[in-house]
Design a protein around this motif. Structure first.
Motif, PDB file in Angstrom:
ATOM      1  N   ILE A   1       1.524   9.768  -5.385  1.00 29.80           N
ATOM      2  CA  ILE A   1       1.790  10.935  -4.843  1.00 29.80           C
ATOM      3  C   ILE A   1       3.010  11.523  -5.982  1.00 29.80           C
ATOM      4  N   PHE A   2       3.700  10.562  -6.556  1.00 29.33           N
ATOM      5  CA  PHE A   2       4.749  11.010  -7.502  1.00 29.33           C
ATOM      6  C   PHE A   2       3.818  11.743  -8.675  1.00 29.33           C
ATOM      7  N   ILE A   3       2.863  11.066  -9.065  1.00 29.84           N
ATOM      8  CA  ILE A   3       2.177  11.483 -10.207  1.00 29.84           C
ATOM      9  C   ILE A   3       1.526  12.941  -9.699  1.00 29.84           C
ATOM     10  N   SER A   4       1.057  12.975  -8.532  1.00 26.07           N
ATOM     11  CA  SER A   4       0.396  14.045  -8.118  1.00 26.07           C
ATOM     12  C   SER A   4       1.299  15.440  -8.056  1.00 26.07           C
ATOM     13  N   TYR A   5       2.404  14.996  -7.904  1.00 24.77           N
ATOM     14  CA  TYR A   5       3.631  16.081  -7.604  1.00 24.77           C
ATOM     15  C   TYR A   5       3.915  16.604  -9.109  1.00 24.77           C
ATOM     16  N   LEU A   6       3.951  15.763 -10.175  1.00 23.67           N
ATOM     17  CA  LEU A   6       4.205  16.200 -11.515  1.00 23.67           C
ATOM     18  C   LEU A   6       3.218  16.926 -11.933  1.00 23.67           C
TER      19      LEU A   6
ATOM     20  N   ILE B   1       0.716  -1.086   0.055  1.00 25.08           N
ATOM     21  CA  ILE B   1      -0.038   0.141  -0.227  1.00 25.08           C
ATOM     22  C   ILE B   1       0.749   1.330   0.132  1.00 25.08           C
ATOM     23  N   VAL B   2       1.996   1.143   0.926  1.00 30.57           N
ATOM     24  CA  VAL B   2       2.906   2.394   0.742  1.00 30.57           C
ATOM     25  C   VAL B   2       3.357   2.493  -0.367  1.00 30.57           C
ATOM     26  N   ALA B   3       4.009   1.700  -1.129  1.00 28.48           N
ATOM     27  CA  ALA B   3       4.696   1.597  -2.428  1.00 28.48           C
ATOM     28  C   ALA B   3       3.753   2.296  -3.521  1.00 28.48           C
ATOM     29  N   TYR B   4       2.627   1.672  -3.280  1.00 22.39           N
ATOM     30  CA  TYR B   4       1.560   2.010  -4.210  1.00 22.39           C
ATOM     31  C   TYR B   4       1.080   3.660  -4.381  1.00 22.39           C
ATOM     32  N   PHE B   5       1.018   3.957  -3.002  1.00 22.88           N
ATOM     33  CA  PHE B   5       0.863   5.517  -2.869  1.00 22.88           C
ATOM     34  C   PHE B   5       1.623   6.380  -2.993  1.00 22.88           C
TER      35      PHE B   5
ATOM     36  N   ILE C   1      -9.273   7.187   3.733  1.00 14.77           N
ATOM     37  CA  ILE C   1      -9.575   8.603   3.064  1.00 14.77           C
ATOM     38  C   ILE C   1      -8.636   9.653   3.188  1.00 14.77           C
ATOM     39  N   ALA C   2      -7.641   9.494   4.161  1.00 13.08           N
ATOM     40  CA  ALA C   2      -6.538  10.528   4.389  1.00 13.08           C
ATOM     41  C   ALA C   2      -5.377  10.092   3.198  1.00 13.08           C
ATOM     42  N   LEU C   3      -5.455   9.167   2.657  1.00 10.72           N
ATOM     43  CA  LEU C   3      -4.674   8.623   1.559  1.00 10.72           C
ATOM     44  C   LEU C   3      -5.051   9.319   0.294  1.00 10.72           C
ATOM     45  N   ILE C   4      -6.357   9.333   0.239  1.00  6.55           N
ATOM     46  CA  ILE C   4      -6.772   9.955  -1.074  1.00  6.55           C
ATOM     47  C   ILE C   4      -6.696  11.371  -0.911  1.00  6.55           C
ATOM     48  N   TRP C   5      -7.059  12.046   0.043  1.00  2.00           N
ATOM     49  CA  TRP C   5      -7.039  13.556   0.403  1.00  2.00           C
ATOM     50  C   TRP C   5      -5.315  14.007  -0.114  1.00  2.00           C
ATOM     51  N   VAL C   6      -4.463  13.145   0.283  1.00  5.54           N
ATOM     52  CA  VAL C   6      -2.955  13.551   0.139  1.00  5.54           C
ATOM     53  C   VAL C   6      -2.656  13.753  -1.309  1.00  5.54           C
TER      54      VAL C   6
ATOM     55  N   GLY D   1      -6.239  18.266  -8.065  1.00  4.36           N
ATOM     56  CA  GLY D   1      -7.661  17.982  -8.575  1.00  4.36           C
ATOM     57  C   GLY D   1      -7.712  17.119  -9.673  1.00  4.36           C
ATOM     58  N   MET D   2      -8.566  17.760 -10.646  1.00  2.00           N
ATOM     59  CA  MET D   2      -8.781  17.016 -11.726  1.00  2.00           C
ATOM     60  C   MET D   2      -7.538  16.620 -12.599  1.00  2.00           C
ATOM     61  N   LYS D   3      -6.634  17.557 -12.607  1.00  2.00           N
ATOM     62  CA  LYS D   3      -5.637  17.246 -13.405  1.00  2.00           C
ATOM     63  C   LYS D   3      -4.947  15.975 -13.097  1.00  2.00           C
ATOM     64  N   THR D   4      -4.737  16.089 -11.630  1.00  2.00           N
ATOM     65  CA  THR D   4      -4.140  14.776 -10.970  1.00  2.00           C
ATOM     66  C   THR D   4      -4.684  13.630 -11.542  1.00  2.00           C
ATOM     67  N   ILE D   5      -6.247  13.591 -11.105  1.00  2.00           N
ATOM     68  CA  ILE D   5      -7.112  12.405 -11.227  1.00  2.00           C
ATOM     69  C   ILE D   5      -6.896  11.857 -12.576  1.00  2.00           C
ATOM     70  N   ILE D   6      -6.965  12.767 -13.797  1.00  2.00           N
ATOM     71  CA  ILE D   6      -6.980  12.320 -15.058  1.00  2.00           C
ATOM     72  C   ILE D   6      -5.588  11.045 -15.033  1.00  2.00           C
ATOM     73  N   TRP D   7      -4.675  11.560 -14.617  1.00  2.00           N
ATOM     74  CA  TRP D   7      -3.627  10.487 -14.626  1.00  2.00           C
ATOM     75  C   TRP D   7      -3.291   9.501 -13.865  1.00  2.00           C
ATOM     76  N   THR D   8      -3.766   9.851 -12.483  1.00  2.00           N
ATOM     77  CA  THR D   8      -3.600   8.610 -11.518  1.00  2.00           C
ATOM     78  C   THR D   8      -4.849   7.660 -11.898  1.00  2.00           C
ATOM     79  N   ASP D   9      -6.047   8.181 -12.528  1.00  2.00           N
ATOM     80  CA  ASP D   9      -6.930   7.168 -12.961  1.00  2.00           C
ATOM     81  C   ASP D   9      -6.580   6.176 -14.039  1.00  2.00           C
TER      82      ASP D   9
END
Length: 492
Positions: free
Chosen positions: A18-23, A10-14, A162-167, A173-181
């Motif tokens: 988080i790296f995708i979110s950063y980019l 789980i930690v490795a997955y997130f 829930i906290a993991l999602i929020w992070v 927002g949507m720009k991150t989600i398009i790629w994390t999805d």
């Protein structure tokens, strides 16, 4: 399977998320958060929407339903094709023509203030409950696999979920989600494909042998023609069509992704390919379900009574170590792909529909957005815990049951707005949208006695939308809505 190993996964997955979110979240503003600057590639959106629309419900509940419902769920899925066609040809042109951020602002322009707030409010209720039910499923699996053995209470594991999602969503927002999805849909499809391959290999079945085994089993019947049966084809097909319309076309979460495409043409291509792929993915899940039960029979394994527990039980207790890892990664991927975008859509709707974002400075928008995002995260935690206490249905039934009562008023509002030119007495609309679900509940509860043994299933949504439509007709003024007429003339 070791809880330490699962936590490590789980930690490795997130860390990847988080790296995708950063980019993707650098130099972002509210336009980026809400609609990804309307620059998302349609094929990326289409692929990512697979994971969003399925969620952990599909990964666990659909295979688990096979023993009771066989492949009848495919009738429901085929109805999606009709629903998505309506979305692509009727709703999406409307949304793009009006240049909407929140799709519920259409209701204000068509009917008025109270209709707008009622529609947005029903979405917030529907999506909060739907997302919470989906997250309840993955939280329960992780509780079984990890946290029970560690002595961690269910409420704490929900907070962690829930906290993991929020992070990884609170900034981009949507720009991150398009790629994390996109990443999470890939992980999910790999997981289901590997699971099918591992079970087939364990049973010494090649590809053709697997198909023949499923066809010869008791689980492969697709079509049912008994009018009174809850699996009756027409009931399932049209329920699927209307569920698709409301849970995609009238849902800010799913439409927000479509509205992030560059133009209407690309959004329609996204919807077309998404609908085709989704049918084949659901067939994979049904095939997986049949193989799970065939495997259990071949190995003499006593399965849990609840269908939702079958796949987790086999994966974590009877499959190989590798298969257990694949299962954990798959359910995490598919559930978070659905839940993260739901949290962003709830934030978007509340900010745009209730906080008048257009009138605020960018600095105020960012601050309020963070507060609302955290607030809905807390609400989600509370609803999941409440659902754990109250629920006694399998999760997929619960999801569509909730949808039938909460999305029904939206179906009625949009149908009335698009297919009539009548104005309504706006102040009466909230009452209509509350009374219709209550009447639907009464009719559904008594349908067996009142309608010669007929039992309502997911089609309560259609009844609910119809009663809302009738109620709106009753409170309509009979006058042509001048704004609507002007918009039509401009379009022409």
């Amino acid at each position: 399977m070791s809880p330490t190993l699962i936590i490590g996964l789980i930690v490795a997955y997130f860390c990847i998320l988080i790296f995708i979110s950063y980019l993707t979240s650098r130099n972002t503003d509210s336009e980026t958060f809400f609609l990804a600057n309307r620059s998302s590639p349609w094929y990326v959106v289409a692929f990512g929407m697979i994971g969003t629309s399925l969620s952990g419900v599909t990964f666990v509940s659909i295979p688990g339903m096979v023993a009771v419902s066989q492949f009848s769920y495919l009738q429901f899925v085929l109805g999606y094709l009709l629903g998505y066609f309506v979305i692509a040809t009727v709703l999406m042109p409307l949304y793009y023509r009006m240049n909407l951020v929140s799709i519920y602002t259409y209701l204000e322009q068509r009917f008025g203030y109270w209709s707008y707030k009622t529609g947005a409010g029903f979405f917030l209720l529907a999506r909060t409950l739907g997302a919470a039910i989906r997250l309840f499923l993955v939280a329960g699996v992780l509780q079984l696999a990890v946290f029970d053995e560690m002595g961690v209470p269910f409420s704490v594991s929900v907070i962690i979920t829930i906290a993991l999602i929020w992070v990884y969503t609170f900034r981009g927002g949507m720009k991150t989600i398009i790629w994390t999805d996109t990443f999470q849909t890939t992980a999910m499809l790999v997981a289901v494909g590997v699971s099918i391959w591992l079970i087939s290999d364990e049973l010494n079945l090649g590809f053709q042998g697997m198909i023949d085994t499923i066809k010869a089993s008791d689980y492969s019947q697709i079509f049912y023609w008994d009018f009174k049966d809850s699996k009756y084809f027409l009931k399932q097909f049209f329920s699927g069509a209307f569920i698709a319309i409301v849970m995609t076309g009238l849902d800010q979460d799913m439409m927000q992704k479509n509205l992030s495409c560059k133009n209407l043409g690309e959004a329609q291509k996204n919807m077309f390919w998404f609908s085709i792929i989704l049918v084949f993915v659901n067939i994979l899940f049904l095939a997986l379900g049949a193989l799970l039960y065939v495997y259990a029979q071949a190995k003499g394994i006593a399965l849990p009574e609840r269908g939702d527990d079958v796949f987790p039980f086999l994966a974590l207790n009877h499959f190989t170590y590798f298969a257990g890892i694949v299962f954990i990664l798959g359910i995490i991927a598919i559930t978070y792909a659905s839940a993260d975008s739901a949290l962003t859509a709830l934030t978007t709707s509340f900010c745009v529909d209730f906080l008048d974002f257009k009138k605020r400075s960018e600095q105020q928008r960012v601050r309020l957005r963070y507060i609302v995002h955290a607030g809905f995260s807390l609400v989600m935690v509370l609803v999941i815990i409440a659902f754990d206490i109250l629920n006694d249905d399998n999760v997929v039934t619960a999801v569509f049951k909730v949808a039938g009562y909460t999305y029904g008023p939206l179906l009625g509002l949009y149908s009335f707005g698009i297919y009539t030119k009548r104005a309504v007495r706006d102040k009466f609309v909230p009452a209509v949208c509350i009374i219709a679900p209550l009447l639907t509940l009464i009719v559904s509860y008594n349908s067996v006695d009142w309608f010669w043994g007929y039992e309502f299933g997911f089609e309560v949504l259609i009844l609910n939308g119809f009663l809302t439509f009738v109620g709106l007709m009753a409170v309509s003024s009979g006058k042509v809505n001048e704004l609507e007429l002007a918009q039509e003339q401009q379009t022409a």
